[in-house]
Scaffold this motif. Structure first.
Motif, PDB file in Angstrom:
ATOM      1  N   HIS A   8      39.067  34.343  29.262  1.00  0.00           N
ATOM      2  CA  HIS A   8      40.512  34.126  29.280  1.00  0.00           C
ATOM      3  C   HIS A   8      40.803  32.854  28.476  1.00  0.00           C
ATOM      4  O   HIS A   8      40.294  31.776  28.779  1.00  0.00           O
ATOM      5  N   LEU A   9      41.652  32.994  27.462  1.00  0.00           N
ATOM      6  CA  LEU A   9      41.989  31.900  26.571  1.00  0.00           C
ATOM      7  C   LEU A   9      43.440  31.491  26.781  1.00  0.00           C
ATOM      8  O   LEU A   9      44.325  32.355  26.891  1.00  0.00           O
ATOM      9  N   LEU A  10      43.671  30.197  26.842  1.00  0.00           N
ATOM     10  CA  LEU A  10      45.023  29.654  26.963  1.00  0.00           C
ATOM     11  C   LEU A  10      45.400  29.023  25.631  1.00  0.00           C
ATOM     12  O   LEU A  10      44.751  28.086  25.168  1.00  0.00           O
ATOM     13  N   PHE A  11      46.449  29.544  25.006  1.00  0.00           N
ATOM     14  CA  PHE A  11      46.915  29.045  23.714  1.00  0.00           C
ATOM     15  C   PHE A  11      48.124  28.140  23.938  1.00  0.00           C
ATOM     16  O   PHE A  11      49.087  28.535  24.595  1.00  0.00           O
ATOM     17  N   VAL A  12      48.066  26.948  23.396  1.00  0.00           N
ATOM     18  CA  VAL A  12      49.126  25.960  23.562  1.00  0.00           C
ATOM     19  C   VAL A  12      49.990  25.954  22.309  1.00  0.00           C
ATOM     20  O   VAL A  12      49.480  25.887  21.187  1.00  0.00           O
ATOM     21  N   THR A  13      51.313  25.996  22.502  1.00  0.00           N
ATOM     22  CA  THR A  13      52.210  26.033  21.354  1.00  0.00           C
ATOM     23  C   THR A  13      53.529  25.368  21.704  1.00  0.00           C
ATOM     24  O   THR A  13      53.765  24.957  22.855  1.00  0.00           O
TER      25      THR A  13
ATOM     26  N   VAL B  14      53.852  27.201  26.633  1.00  0.00           N
ATOM     27  CA  VAL B  14      54.873  26.694  25.719  1.00  0.00           C
ATOM     28  C   VAL B  14      55.284  25.299  26.182  1.00  0.00           C
ATOM     29  O   VAL B  14      55.876  25.137  27.257  1.00  0.00           O
ATOM     30  N   LEU B  15      54.985  24.311  25.394  1.00  0.00           N
ATOM     31  CA  LEU B  15      55.280  22.932  25.755  1.00  0.00           C
ATOM     32  C   LEU B  15      56.744  22.599  25.468  1.00  0.00           C
ATOM     33  O   LEU B  15      57.380  23.228  24.613  1.00  0.00           O
TER      34      LEU B  15
ATOM     35  N   PRO C 151      47.132  13.120  24.391  1.00  0.00           N
ATOM     36  CA  PRO C 151      47.555  12.540  25.671  1.00  0.00           C
ATOM     37  C   PRO C 151      48.881  13.111  26.164  1.00  0.00           C
ATOM     38  O   PRO C 151      49.062  13.351  27.363  1.00  0.00           O
ATOM     39  N   TRP C 152      49.828  13.330  25.226  1.00  0.00           N
ATOM     40  CA  TRP C 152      51.116  13.914  25.624  1.00  0.00           C
ATOM     41  C   TRP C 152      50.924  15.350  26.117  1.00  0.00           C
ATOM     42  O   TRP C 152      51.523  15.775  27.107  1.00  0.00           O
ATOM     43  N   ILE C 153      50.067  16.100  25.423  1.00  0.00           N
ATOM     44  CA  ILE C 153      49.791  17.473  25.854  1.00  0.00           C
ATOM     45  C   ILE C 153      49.209  17.475  27.262  1.00  0.00           C
ATOM     46  O   ILE C 153      49.581  18.294  28.108  1.00  0.00           O
ATOM     47  N   ASP C 154      48.307  16.550  27.526  1.00  0.00           N
ATOM     48  CA  ASP C 154      47.689  16.492  28.856  1.00  0.00           C
ATOM     49  C   ASP C 154      48.732  16.271  29.944  1.00  0.00           C
ATOM     50  O   ASP C 154      48.627  16.849  31.042  1.00  0.00           O
ATOM     51  N   ARG C 155      49.757  15.454  29.651  1.00  0.00           N
ATOM     52  CA  ARG C 155      50.787  15.168  30.659  1.00  0.00           C
ATOM     53  C   ARG C 155      51.673  16.379  30.927  1.00  0.00           C
ATOM     54  O   ARG C 155      52.284  16.483  31.997  1.00  0.00           O
ATOM     55  N   HIS C 156      51.793  17.284  29.993  1.00  0.00           N
ATOM     56  CA  HIS C 156      52.729  18.402  30.129  1.00  0.00           C
ATOM     57  C   HIS C 156      52.060  19.762  30.305  1.00  0.00           C
ATOM     58  O   HIS C 156      52.742  20.758  30.530  1.00  0.00           O
ATOM     59  N   LEU C 157      50.743  19.813  30.190  1.00  0.00           N
ATOM     60  CA  LEU C 157      50.047  21.097  30.244  1.00  0.00           C
ATOM     61  C   LEU C 157      49.535  21.374  31.649  1.00  0.00           C
ATOM     62  O   LEU C 157      48.892  20.537  32.270  1.00  0.00           O
ATOM     63  N   GLN C 158      49.840  22.559  32.121  1.00  0.00           N
ATOM     64  CA  GLN C 158      49.321  23.018  33.399  1.00  0.00           C
ATOM     65  C   GLN C 158      48.350  24.168  33.141  1.00  0.00           C
ATOM     66  O   GLN C 158      48.708  25.161  32.507  1.00  0.00           O
TER      67      GLN C 158
ATOM     68  N   ASN D   1      42.741  17.333  29.985  1.00  0.00           N
ATOM     69  CA  ASN D   1      41.970  17.793  31.140  1.00  0.00           C
ATOM     70  C   ASN D   1      42.092  19.308  31.241  1.00  0.00           C
ATOM     71  O   ASN D   1      43.143  19.844  31.597  1.00  0.00           O
ATOM     72  N   GLY D   2      41.006  19.979  30.912  1.00  0.00           N
ATOM     73  CA  GLY D   2      41.043  21.434  30.918  1.00  0.00           C
ATOM     74  C   GLY D   2      40.685  22.061  32.235  1.00  0.00           C
ATOM     75  O   GLY D   2      40.618  23.296  32.340  1.00  0.00           O
ATOM     76  N   GLY D   3      40.448  21.249  33.264  1.00  0.00           N
ATOM     77  CA  GLY D   3      40.087  21.809  34.559  1.00  0.00           C
ATOM     78  C   GLY D   3      38.831  22.649  34.514  1.00  0.00           C
ATOM     79  O   GLY D   3      38.726  23.672  35.194  1.00  0.00           O
ATOM     80  N   GLY D   4      37.880  22.226  33.676  1.00  0.00           N
ATOM     81  CA  GLY D   4      36.638  22.971  33.531  1.00  0.00           C
ATOM     82  C   GLY D   4      36.601  23.870  32.320  1.00  0.00           C
ATOM     83  O   GLY D   4      35.536  24.357  31.927  1.00  0.00           O
TER      84      GLY D   4
END
Length: 461
Positions: free
Chosen positions: A5-10, A37-38, A49-56, A78-81
């Motif tokens: 399972h891949l999570l794509f950030v955009t 979607v950020l 660092p900004w992505i880390d603060r907003h990514l779940q 932090n990818g949670g593993g």
């Protein structure tokens, strides 16, 4: 086994295009996916660092794919593993990104063809210039630096120059029929003499180094057998060069002579002076170099001599270095020399990527700022911001239309003009254009400093 399972950030603008790309690609690559979607228009402007603060990150995610242009250390997320990695700069390259391992095998890059790079008219050059050229050629992939001498004169400093190059760790050959020059060069450390035929054969016995054997008569290979037999009797190492001739002056027949020499001497070392084609043909040199290398690889010609005199040959050494790896892999693996060496595709790109009218229209409807987005595809320029969606083939006409909607300051006008010039070049040559990025010219590509860095102050979340 379960599919990864891949999570794509955009960002907001790219989401529809990304969703369409993934919907088509995921079944082929065999993965499950989700899209995060950020709260930013363009995710490439975000830092890790900004992505880390907003990514779940939900449970069950194996890999997180960030936009290729986002700045910062990946460990900040932090990818949670889950494994965190950057994807391609352009989402249209995602299919190639996931297929990259198949395009260039892990054992790609081996070669067995030696490159001799000739410094022409070396006696006319200052020593520092000779050393600078030699170092450049070595950096580009040359194995031996060949000092080309001037007929009709004797280079008094040849031994000193050879010694200088040897002191800098360079291998050297001497290109001269002047026995005095050759003897000085060999004493100073030259390891190869170009060339020997019936006119200077006797002198070769005492040089104590390898020589290149030439026919006395190119058309008939006359004298070659006698030269080869005598060198072998004296235990003088040699490689044979039947001499390739320019197109229109015996090119096809000269290729046949290489085949004939290989038939007569199946185990002999051979050489080809490819500069006789590249320097004397009105065409970019890369294609000629690769074709001749393919011939050499198949016939067992394990050294080539090149020059970089005329302007269209100024990168021949690097072309040969890349090309010898390509033909070695093709011949030894018995595969086509295709989709293996993108650095040799200089004028045009491997394939044209397009967003398509639906994606561009969707993007135009979602833009809420005044920043212009430029696209070039299907022969047309496209200009988008929150107020306009312009298309055309004349950048001057498009700029006039843009000015009717917006007061463009001189600095931004310069930037837009520069980008439109790149876009028009891409349309003209059949290349891909991505705003704020350098056009791709294979190994000749010069990276550009992104204008996005200057825009971050306006768009920093």
């Amino acid at each position: 086994m379960p599919r990864p399972h891949l999570l794509f950030v955009t960002g907001k603008l790219a989401e529809p295009a990304l969703q369409r790309t993934l919907a088509e690609m995921a079944p082929q690559v065999d993965f499950d996916y989700s899209v995060a979607v950020l709260p930013i228009t363009v995710a490439a402007l975000a830092t890790t660092p900004w992505i880390d603060r907003h990514l779940q990150v939900a449970t069950g995610v194996d890999r997180i794919i960030l936009p290729g242009l986002c700045a910062g250390d990946l460990t900040a997320v932090n990818g949670g593993g889950a494994t965190v990695q950057r994807g391609p700069n352009d989402l249209r390259d995602l299919p190639e990104f996931f297929d990259a391992g198949k395009k260039q095998p892990g054992d790609y890059g081996a070669f067995d063809i030696e490159i001799l790079a000739e410094i022409n008219h070396a006696p006319r050059l200052a020593w520092p210039d000779i050393l600078a050229l030699a170092r450049k050629y070595r950096k580009d992939g040359a194995d031996i630096i060949d000092l080309g001498c001037d007929p009709g004169s004797t280079w008094a400093s040849v031994g000193d120059v050879v010694a200088m190059l040897r002191d800098h760790g360079l291998r050297v050959s001497i290109d001269s029929f002047n026995t005095e020059e050759v003897e000085c060069a060999v004493r100073a450390g030259a390891e190869l003499v170009l060339s020997v035929n019936g006119t200077n054969l006797a002198a070769a016995r005492s040089w104590g180094c390898e020589v290149v054997a030439l026919p006395d008569d190119l058309a008939t290979l006359g004298g070659l057998d006698l030269t080869v037999d005598q060198l072998a009797a004296w235990n003088v190492p040699f490689r044979i060069d039947p001499v390739i001739e320019p197109i229109g002056l015996g090119f096809a027949a000269s290729l046949g002579r290489y085949l004939e020499v290989r038939r007569r001497y199946p185990d002999a070392a051979m050489m080809m002076g490819v500069g006789n084609l590249t320097e004397l043909t009105d065409v970019d040199s890369a294609g000629i170099n690769v074709m001749l290398l393919g011939f050499c690889q198949e016939v067992g010609i394990r050294s080539v001599l090149t020059t970089e005199v005329i302007n269209w040959c100024r990168s021949c050494v690097r072309e040969l270095d890349l090309g010898r790896r390509l033909v070695y892999h093709a011949c030894n693996r018995r595969v086509l020399p295709k989709h293996l060496e993108p650095d040799l595709l200089l004028l045009r790109d491997p394939r044209l990527r397009v967003h398509g009218p639906q994606t561009l229209a969707d993007l135009a409807s979602r833009i809420t700022d005044r920043n212009y987005r430029l696209f070039a595809e299907r022969g047309v320029l496209h200009v988008l911001n929150r107020d306009v969606f312009l298309t055309g083939t004349d950048p001057f006409a498009l700029f006039d239309q843009m000015q009717q909607h917006d007061a463009i300051d001189p600095a931004h006008a310069f930037y837009l003009g520069y980008e439109m010039a790149k876009a028009m070049t891409a349309l003209t040559l059949g290349k891909n254009y991505t705003q704020d990025e350098a056009l791709h010219w294979g190994f000749l590509t010069v990276p550009e400093q992104s204008h996005r860095d200057k825009m971050k102050g306006e768009n920093e979340p």
